[in-house]
Write a protein that holds these residues in place. Structure first.
Motif, PDB file in Angstrom:
ATOM      1  N   ALA A  48     -20.720-104.083  46.791  1.00 48.84           N
ATOM      2  CA  ALA A  48     -21.936-103.730  47.541  1.00 48.84           C
ATOM      3  C   ALA A  48     -22.443-102.348  47.129  1.00 48.84           C
ATOM      4  CB  ALA A  48     -21.658-103.779  49.042  1.00 48.84           C
ATOM      5  N   ILE A  49     -21.536-101.404  46.979  1.00 52.06           N
ATOM      6  CA  ILE A  49     -21.930-100.051  46.561  1.00 52.06           C
ATOM      7  C   ILE A  49     -22.538-100.090  45.161  1.00 52.06           C
ATOM      8  CG2 ILE A  49     -21.060 -97.759  45.938  1.00 52.06           C
ATOM      9  CD1 ILE A  49     -18.976 -98.200  48.253  1.00 52.06           C
ATOM     10  N   PHE A  50     -21.882-100.791  44.233  1.00 48.40           N
ATOM     11  CA  PHE A  50     -22.419-100.904  42.869  1.00 48.40           C
ATOM     12  C   PHE A  50     -23.787-101.578  42.874  1.00 48.40           C
ATOM     13  CE2 PHE A  50     -17.776-101.085  41.284  1.00 48.40           C
ATOM     14  CZ  PHE A  50     -17.721 -99.698  41.182  1.00 48.40           C
ATOM     15  N   THR A  51     -23.973-102.554  43.741  1.00 48.04           N
ATOM     16  CA  THR A  51     -25.248-103.257  43.828  1.00 48.04           C
ATOM     17  C   THR A  51     -26.348-102.325  44.320  1.00 48.04           C
ATOM     18  OG1 THR A  51     -24.152-105.370  44.173  1.00 48.04           O
ATOM     19  CG2 THR A  51     -26.444-105.206  44.902  1.00 48.04           C
ATOM     20  N   ILE A  52     -26.063-101.531  45.331  1.00 48.32           N
ATOM     21  CA  ILE A  52     -27.044-100.564  45.849  1.00 48.32           C
ATOM     22  C   ILE A  52     -27.417 -99.555  44.776  1.00 48.32           C
ATOM     23  CG2 ILE A  52     -27.373 -98.689  47.514  1.00 48.32           C
ATOM     24  CD1 ILE A  52     -25.633-100.452  49.453  1.00 48.32           C
ATOM     25  N   VAL A  53     -26.426 -99.047  44.066  1.00 47.76           N
ATOM     26  CA  VAL A  53     -26.683 -98.093  42.979  1.00 47.76           C
ATOM     27  C   VAL A  53     -27.536 -98.756  41.896  1.00 47.76           C
ATOM     28  CG1 VAL A  53     -25.596 -96.758  41.125  1.00 47.76           C
ATOM     29  CG2 VAL A  53     -24.648 -96.688  43.439  1.00 47.76           C
ATOM     30  N   SER A  54     -27.247 -99.993  41.571  1.00 48.33           N
ATOM     31  CA  SER A  54     -27.996-100.714  40.557  1.00 48.33           C
ATOM     32  C   SER A  54     -29.453-100.911  40.967  1.00 48.33           C
ATOM     33  CB  SER A  54     -27.340-102.068  40.284  1.00 48.33           C
ATOM     34  OG  SER A  54     -28.077-102.786  39.330  1.00 48.33           O
ATOM     35  N   ILE A  55     -29.684-101.251  42.224  1.00 54.86           N
ATOM     36  CA  ILE A  55     -31.058-101.417  42.718  1.00 54.86           C
ATOM     37  C   ILE A  55     -31.809-100.095  42.633  1.00 54.86           C
ATOM     38  CG2 ILE A  55     -32.430-101.860  44.794  1.00 54.86           C
ATOM     39  CD1 ILE A  55     -30.242-103.949  45.553  1.00 54.86           C
ATOM     40  N   ALA A  56     -31.168 -99.009  43.046  1.00 57.60           N
ATOM     41  CA  ALA A  56     -31.809 -97.692  42.988  1.00 57.60           C
ATOM     42  C   ALA A  56     -32.126 -97.305  41.545  1.00 57.60           C
ATOM     43  CB  ALA A  56     -30.917 -96.636  43.636  1.00 57.60           C
ATOM     44  N   PHE A  59     -35.074 -99.435  40.272  1.00 58.65           N
ATOM     45  CA  PHE A  59     -36.322 -98.978  40.881  1.00 58.65           C
ATOM     46  C   PHE A  59     -36.803 -97.688  40.222  1.00 58.65           C
ATOM     47  CE2 PHE A  59     -38.566 -96.344  43.981  1.00 58.65           C
ATOM     48  CZ  PHE A  59     -39.630 -97.173  44.278  1.00 58.65           C
ATOM     49  N   ALA A  60     -35.886 -96.730  40.045  1.00 58.90           N
ATOM     50  CA  ALA A  60     -36.254 -95.447  39.434  1.00 58.90           C
ATOM     51  C   ALA A  60     -36.772 -95.644  38.011  1.00 58.90           C
ATOM     52  CB  ALA A  60     -35.056 -94.495  39.442  1.00 58.90           C
ATOM     53  N   LEU A  61     -36.104 -96.477  37.243  1.00 56.68           N
ATOM     54  CA  LEU A  61     -36.557 -96.728  35.869  1.00 56.68           C
ATOM     55  C   LEU A  61     -37.919 -97.413  35.838  1.00 56.68           C
ATOM     56  CD1 LEU A  61     -33.280 -97.772  34.034  1.00 56.68           C
ATOM     57  CD2 LEU A  61     -34.714 -95.783  33.572  1.00 56.68           C
ATOM     58  N   ARG A  62     -38.150 -98.363  36.745  1.00 54.59           N
ATOM     59  CA  ARG A  62     -39.455 -99.021  36.803  1.00 54.59           C
ATOM     60  C   ARG A  62     -40.557 -98.010  37.103  1.00 54.59           C
ATOM     61  NH1 ARG A  62     -39.487-105.067  38.353  1.00 54.59           N
ATOM     62  NH2 ARG A  62     -37.383-105.665  37.793  1.00 54.59           N
ATOM     63  N   ARG A  63     -40.286 -97.092  38.025  1.00 60.26           N
ATOM     64  CA  ARG A  63     -41.290 -96.091  38.382  1.00 60.26           C
ATOM     65  C   ARG A  63     -41.538 -95.132  37.213  1.00 60.26           C
ATOM     66  NH1 ARG A  63     -43.977 -98.812  40.548  1.00 60.26           N
ATOM     67  NH2 ARG A  63     -45.336 -97.029  40.698  1.00 60.26           N
ATOM     68  N   VAL A  64     -40.488 -94.724  36.499  1.00 61.37           N
ATOM     69  CA  VAL A  64     -40.645 -93.849  35.339  1.00 61.37           C
ATOM     70  C   VAL A  64     -41.486 -94.533  34.273  1.00 61.37           C
ATOM     71  CG1 VAL A  64     -39.407 -92.805  33.382  1.00 61.37           C
ATOM     72  CG2 VAL A  64     -38.563 -92.476  35.709  1.00 61.37           C
TER      73      VAL A  64
END
Length: 74
Positions: A48-56, A59-64
């Protein structure tokens, strides 16, 4: 043909579910090779922690990349 918002949501949710499953199975298979012994509950929490980090990260890369695209369009 453009993907609908609903199908984009379905794809994103499927991606997260599959990624979580892959993370947990990988941990179960790989951790013992390195002498790490965890319970299923611990593996599920770490997944779950790895999944949350992956989503973040995603998202950050998409915005960049969207910011780069917008600058290039000007």
């Amino acid at each position: 043909m453009k993907q609908s918002r609903a199908m984009s949501l379905v794809e994103s949710v499927a991606n997260v579910i599959v990624g979580y499953g892959v993370a947990v199975v990988t941990q179960i298979l790989i951790f013992p090779i390195f002498g790490l012994h965890t319970t299923l509950a611990q593996n599920l929490k770490m997944g779950a922690i790895f999944t949350i980090v992956s989503i973040a990260r995603s998202f950050a890369l998409r915005r960049v990349f969207e910011a780069i695209r917008m600058r290039s369009a000007k």
